[in-house]
Design a protein around this motif. Structure first.
Motif, PDB file in Angstrom:
ATOM      1  N   VAL A 136       0.840  -1.204   0.000  1.00 22.60           N
ATOM      2  CA  VAL A 136       0.000   0.000   0.000  1.00 22.60           C
ATOM      3  C   VAL A 136       0.873   1.251   0.000  1.00 22.60           C
ATOM      4  CG1 VAL A 136      -1.634   1.340   1.389  1.00 22.60           C
ATOM      5  CG2 VAL A 136      -1.987  -1.100   1.065  1.00 22.60           C
ATOM      6  N   GLU A 137       1.944   1.235   0.778  1.00 21.42           N
ATOM      7  CA  GLU A 137       2.831   2.398   0.826  1.00 21.42           C
ATOM      8  C   GLU A 137       3.597   2.550  -0.485  1.00 21.42           C
ATOM      9  OE1 GLU A 137       4.229   5.829   2.260  1.00 21.42           O
ATOM     10  OE2 GLU A 137       2.680   4.546   3.133  1.00 21.42           O
ATOM     11  N   LEU A 138       3.979   1.439  -1.114  1.00 21.18           N
ATOM     12  CA  LEU A 138       4.624   1.515  -2.430  1.00 21.18           C
ATOM     13  C   LEU A 138       3.698   2.178  -3.452  1.00 21.18           C
ATOM     14  CD1 LEU A 138       6.403  -1.960  -2.743  1.00 21.18           C
ATOM     15  CD2 LEU A 138       7.524   0.269  -2.887  1.00 21.18           C
ATOM     16  N   CYS A 139       2.424   1.820  -3.403  1.00 15.84           N
ATOM     17  CA  CYS A 139       1.459   2.424  -4.330  1.00 15.84           C
ATOM     18  C   CYS A 139       1.342   3.928  -4.096  1.00 15.84           C
ATOM     19  CB  CYS A 139       0.096   1.754  -4.179  1.00 15.84           C
ATOM     20  SG  CYS A 139       0.072   0.004  -4.638  1.00 15.84           S
ATOM     21  N   LYS A 140       1.427   4.369  -2.838  1.00 15.50           N
ATOM     22  CA  LYS A 140       1.348   5.798  -2.551  1.00 15.50           C
ATOM     23  C   LYS A 140       2.597   6.540  -3.011  1.00 15.50           C
ATOM     24  CE  LYS A 140      -1.639   5.333   1.538  1.00 15.50           C
ATOM     25  NZ  LYS A 140      -1.709   5.529   3.020  1.00 15.50           N
ATOM     26  N   GLN A 141       3.767   5.958  -2.739  1.00 13.08           N
ATOM     27  CA  GLN A 141       5.019   6.642  -3.047  1.00 13.08           C
ATOM     28  C   GLN A 141       5.339   6.642  -4.544  1.00 13.08           C
ATOM     29  OE1 GLN A 141       6.765   8.405  -0.941  1.00 13.08           O
ATOM     30  NE2 GLN A 141       5.540   7.836   0.846  1.00 13.08           N
ATOM     31  N   LEU A 142       4.864   5.632  -5.272  1.00 15.54           N
ATOM     32  CA  LEU A 142       5.199   5.503  -6.700  1.00 15.54           C
ATOM     33  C   LEU A 142       4.025   5.819  -7.612  1.00 15.54           C
ATOM     34  CD1 LEU A 142       7.321   2.208  -6.622  1.00 15.54           C
ATOM     35  CD2 LEU A 142       8.129   4.565  -6.485  1.00 15.54           C
ATOM     36  N   LYS A 143       2.990   6.455  -7.097  1.00 17.74           N
ATOM     37  CA  LYS A 143       1.819   6.735  -7.933  1.00 17.74           C
ATOM     38  C   LYS A 143       2.146   7.673  -9.098  1.00 17.74           C
ATOM     39  CE  LYS A 143       0.205  10.428  -4.854  1.00 17.74           C
ATOM     40  NZ  LYS A 143      -0.926  10.881  -3.992  1.00 17.74           N
ATOM     41  N   HIS A 144       3.198   8.481  -8.959  1.00 14.53           N
ATOM     42  CA  HIS A 144       3.599   9.366 -10.061  1.00 14.53           C
ATOM     43  C   HIS A 144       4.182   8.588 -11.234  1.00 14.53           C
ATOM     44  CE1 HIS A 144       7.245   8.734  -7.644  1.00 14.53           C
ATOM     45  NE2 HIS A 144       7.904   8.878  -8.777  1.00 14.53           N
ATOM     46  N   GLU A 145       4.521   7.296 -11.035  1.00 14.19           N
ATOM     47  CA  GLU A 145       5.039   6.490 -12.133  1.00 14.19           C
ATOM     48  C   GLU A 145       3.942   6.138 -13.143  1.00 14.19           C
ATOM     49  OE1 GLU A 145       8.100   5.824 -12.686  1.00 14.19           O
ATOM     50  OE2 GLU A 145       8.923   6.606 -10.802  1.00 14.19           O
ATOM     51  N   MET A 146       2.689   6.337 -12.764  1.00 17.36           N
ATOM     52  CA  MET A 146       1.573   6.119 -13.678  1.00 17.36           C
ATOM     53  C   MET A 146       0.691   7.362 -13.636  1.00 17.36           C
ATOM     54  SD  MET A 146      -0.826   2.713 -13.878  1.00 17.36           S
ATOM     55  CE  MET A 146       0.607   1.659 -13.619  1.00 17.36           C
ATOM     56  N   PRO A 147       1.139   8.461 -14.273  1.00 21.32           N
ATOM     57  CA  PRO A 147       0.417   9.739 -14.146  1.00 21.32           C
ATOM     58  C   PRO A 147      -0.913   9.714 -14.898  1.00 21.32           C
ATOM     59  CG  PRO A 147       2.196   9.929 -15.744  1.00 21.32           C
ATOM     60  CD  PRO A 147       2.320   8.562 -15.139  1.00 21.32           C
ATOM     61  N   ALA A 148      -1.775  10.674 -14.550  1.00 22.39           N
ATOM     62  CA  ALA A 148      -3.070  10.792 -15.221  1.00 22.39           C
ATOM     63  C   ALA A 148      -2.866  11.170 -16.688  1.00 22.39           C
ATOM     64  CB  ALA A 148      -3.920  11.844 -14.512  1.00 22.39           C
ATOM     65  N   TRP A 149      -3.770  10.691 -17.523  1.00 18.16           N
ATOM     66  CA  TRP A 149      -3.668  10.961 -18.962  1.00 18.16           C
ATOM     67  C   TRP A 149      -3.952  12.431 -19.259  1.00 18.16           C
ATOM     68  CZ3 TRP A 149      -5.692   6.670 -22.741  1.00 18.16           C
ATOM     69  CH2 TRP A 149      -4.923   5.525 -22.555  1.00 18.16           C
ATOM     70  N   THR A 150      -3.021  13.057 -19.976  1.00 13.28           N
ATOM     71  CA  THR A 150      -3.196  14.422 -20.456  1.00 13.28           C
ATOM     72  C   THR A 150      -2.868  14.452 -21.947  1.00 13.28           C
ATOM     73  OG1 THR A 150      -0.893  14.999 -19.931  1.00 13.28           O
ATOM     74  CG2 THR A 150      -2.568  15.388 -18.214  1.00 13.28           C
ATOM     75  N   LYS A 151      -3.212  15.555 -22.598  1.00 15.85           N
ATOM     76  CA  LYS A 151      -2.907  15.674 -24.028  1.00 15.85           C
ATOM     77  C   LYS A 151      -1.409  15.604 -24.277  1.00 15.85           C
ATOM     78  CE  LYS A 151      -6.938  18.212 -25.733  1.00 15.85           C
ATOM     79  NZ  LYS A 151      -7.398  19.413 -26.461  1.00 15.85           N
ATOM     80  N   GLU A 152      -0.633  16.234 -23.394  1.00 18.42           N
ATOM     81  CA  GLU A 152       0.820  16.218 -23.566  1.00 18.42           C
ATOM     82  C   GLU A 152       1.372  14.800 -23.434  1.00 18.42           C
ATOM     83  OE1 GLU A 152      -0.859  18.166 -21.539  1.00 18.42           O
ATOM     84  OE2 GLU A 152      -0.669  20.101 -22.585  1.00 18.42           O
ATOM     85  N   LEU A 153       0.858  14.037 -22.459  1.00 19.34           N
ATOM     86  CA  LEU A 153       1.310  12.664 -22.283  1.00 19.34           C
ATOM     87  C   LEU A 153       0.931  11.805 -23.490  1.00 19.34           C
ATOM     88  CD1 LEU A 153       2.617  10.637 -20.282  1.00 19.34           C
ATOM     89  CD2 LEU A 153       0.321  10.156 -19.441  1.00 19.34           C
ATOM     90  N   MET A 154      -0.264  11.981 -24.015  1.00 25.07           N
ATOM     91  CA  MET A 154      -0.702  11.210 -25.176  1.00 25.07           C
ATOM     92  C   MET A 154       0.130  11.554 -26.415  1.00 25.07           C
ATOM     93  SD  MET A 154      -4.846  11.192 -24.908  1.00 25.07           S
ATOM     94  CE  MET A 154      -5.703  10.733 -23.416  1.00 25.07           C
ATOM     95  N   LEU A 155       0.407  12.839 -26.609  1.00 25.88           N
ATOM     96  CA  LEU A 155       1.205  13.244 -27.769  1.00 25.88           C
ATOM     97  C   LEU A 155       2.616  12.686 -27.681  1.00 25.88           C
ATOM     98  CD1 LEU A 155       0.048  16.967 -28.174  1.00 25.88           C
ATOM     99  CD2 LEU A 155      -0.389  15.082 -29.762  1.00 25.88           C
ATOM    100  N   LYS A 156       3.198  12.691 -26.483  1.00 23.53           N
ATOM    101  CA  LYS A 156       4.533  12.116 -26.305  1.00 23.53           C
ATOM    102  C   LYS A 156       4.507  10.620 -26.596  1.00 23.53           C
ATOM    103  CE  LYS A 156       8.859  11.969 -24.994  1.00 23.53           C
ATOM    104  NZ  LYS A 156       9.080  10.522 -25.190  1.00 23.53           N
ATOM    105  N   SER A 157       3.466   9.913 -26.115  1.00 20.11           N
ATOM    106  CA  SER A 157       3.356   8.484 -26.375  1.00 20.11           C
ATOM    107  C   SER A 157       3.164   8.204 -27.859  1.00 20.11           C
ATOM    108  CB  SER A 157       2.183   7.906 -25.570  1.00 20.11           C
ATOM    109  OG  SER A 157       2.079   6.520 -25.764  1.00 20.11           O
ATOM    110  N   ALA A 158       2.351   9.029 -28.548  1.00 17.17           N
ATOM    111  CA  ALA A 158       2.138   8.852 -29.986  1.00 17.17           C
ATOM    112  C   ALA A 158       3.435   9.083 -30.759  1.00 17.17           C
ATOM    113  CB  ALA A 158       1.054   9.808 -30.476  1.00 17.17           C
ATOM    114  N   GLU A 159       4.232  10.042 -30.315  1.00 14.43           N
ATOM    115  CA  GLU A 159       5.520  10.299 -30.963  1.00 14.43           C
ATOM    116  C   GLU A 159       6.463   9.111 -30.799  1.00 14.43           C
ATOM    117  OE1 GLU A 159       9.231  13.505 -30.618  1.00 14.43           O
ATOM    118  OE2 GLU A 159       7.371  13.816 -29.502  1.00 14.43           O
ATOM    119  N   ASP A 160       6.468   8.492 -29.612  1.00 12.97           N
ATOM    120  CA  ASP A 160       7.303   7.318 -29.383  1.00 12.97           C
ATOM    121  C   ASP A 160       6.863   6.145 -30.260  1.00 12.97           C
ATOM    122  OD1 ASP A 160       8.833   8.626 -27.498  1.00 12.97           O
ATOM    123  OD2 ASP A 160       7.639   7.930 -25.798  1.00 12.97           O
TER     124      ASP A 160
END
Length: 393
Positions: free
Chosen positions: A140-164
């Motif tokens: 449970v604590e790992l999920c709290k501390q590492l939650k930024h490793e799976m950030p919420a979907w944004t347009k910038e994140l999607m565009l970066k993923s599409a570029e990759d």
């Protein structure tokens, strides 16, 4: 009457004798002293436990440390510094209490090896009753501390993923690959057929999206093994948002003078829609359709490879989990976040290779039939034309 009276007196006498015997036995048990307050085997944790002996030796060998914990010692220390305040005892405890870095070490070894909890407990000289709550609290604590490793979907994140995806796998407008995976579990009591999968075991279903570099960008573990991938998809938050077109995707991008939307790639089990791209499934496919299926398959397989790497490195996901489903969900989530964390920080040590394959075939265009229900097919046909064009190859 005298006989009945005698029988009643005899019965009362027997009951009184039994009660007296039980009372005497209870007093004897109360007076009996404990053989020991703490198991002598557990008392020697600080001297002969796995953390005090094996762990200290592993620090001297980086490769062996990585084999056991699937992260470097530097990453372990960094993770331990983040989690130590929350794992430390809130009040004064015994001097032989389990320290935060010991908790993290035994949980990482359990997640990496998928070994039996009782075996891990005996290795670290911790009681079998204590290791279960430790695993749950650390996950449970790992999920709290590492939650930024799976950030919420944004347009910038999607565009970066599409570029990759376009640079690595040569597939345009793709923001991720989606698929499901069954994790085998021990069926809980009175669960009926809810967890029965078509593979003959009991399982939970992971619905996940991966980017082009095998990192998970979305995770849902609410479906049971009796549900298919399409049911798990339509009932999860992401599936509902995609099918209702409520997700904030980037604006359409022109390809071969045609405006094409951004989408996820999937296999035959998923529905073809504006935001879900799947392969052609007819028997007699043209050459261009085969090329499209091949290119889409390479892009889609990143999520299969992500699941493969996850199962290889964190075997708690690969082997049958004997915990309660709620605790199993925390374990799976912690493994996925650790996968993203180590993959981002140590990609070379994590042994992930990316392959870029190019095709070059002539182009051909297919006309769009002006009906709303055919729009997903129109998008797929135009993507097929693009990957077969000079620009797309």
């Amino acid at each position: 009457m005298d006989i009945l009276l005698l029988k009643r007196i005899e019965t009362n006498a027997i009951m009184a004798a039994v009660a007296t015997a039980l009372l005497i036995n209870d007093k004897d048990n109360k007076k009996r002293p404990r053989s020991c307050w703490v198991n002598p085997f557990l008392k020697e944790r600080s001297k002969k436990g796995r953390f005090s002996t094996h762990f200290e030796n592993l620090k001297q060998s980086p490769s062996t440390f990585f084999e056991n914990f699937h992260m470097s010692f530097a990453l372990f220390q960094e993770l331990c510094s983040k989690m130590e305040p929350s794992l430390a005892p809130k009040v004064f405890s015994r001097p032989d209490s389990i320290r935060p870095h010991e908790k993290l070490a035994l949980v990482l070894e359990y997640l990496a090896s998928g070994d039996n909890q009782s075996h891990i407990a005996s290795s670290y000289r911790i009681s079998k009753q204590r290791i279960g709550p430790i695993i749950e609290s650390v996950c449970v604590e790992l999920c709290k501390q590492l939650k930024h490793e799976m950030p919420a979907w944004t347009k910038e994140l999607m565009l970066k993923s599409a570029e990759d995806f376009e640079n690595i796998w040569c597939f345009p407008n793709c923001v991720g690959a989606i698929d499901g995976k069954h994790v085998s579990i021990k069926a809980p009591a009175r669960s009926g057929c809810e967890f029965n999968s078509n593979k003959g075991n009991h399982s939970l279903v992971i619905m996940a999206v991966s980017d082009a570099k095998y990192r998970f960008t979305y995770l849902d573990i609410e479906a049971y093994g009796s549900e298919s991938d399409i049911n798990a998809f339509t009932h999860c938050k992401l599936g509902k948002a995609i099918l209702l077109d409520q997700l904030n995707f980037p604006d359409d991008k022109p390809r071969n003078e045609v405006m094409l939307p951004y989408y996820l790639v999937a296999d035959d089990a998923f529905p073809l829609s504006k935001r879900i791209m799947k392969p052609y499934t007819s028997k007699n496919l043209t050459r261009k359709e085969l090329v499209f299926n091949n290119r889409l398959g390479r892009a889609r397989r990143v999520v299969d490879r992500a699941f493969g790497i996850l199962s290889l490195k964190w075997k708690a996901v690969h082997r049958t989990n004997l915990c309660h489903p709620d605790r199993t969900k925390n374990i799976i989530t912690a493994c996925c976040l650790l996968h993203n964390y180590v993959l981002r920080r140590s990609p070379m040590e994590y042994e992930v290779s990316q392959h870029k394959v190019l095709d070059s075939l002539p182009e051909e265009f297919i006309q769009f039939r002006d009906r709303v229900q055919d729009y997903p097919k129109y998008v797929r046909d135009n993507v097929k034309d693009f990957v077969n064009s000079f620009e797309g190859t």
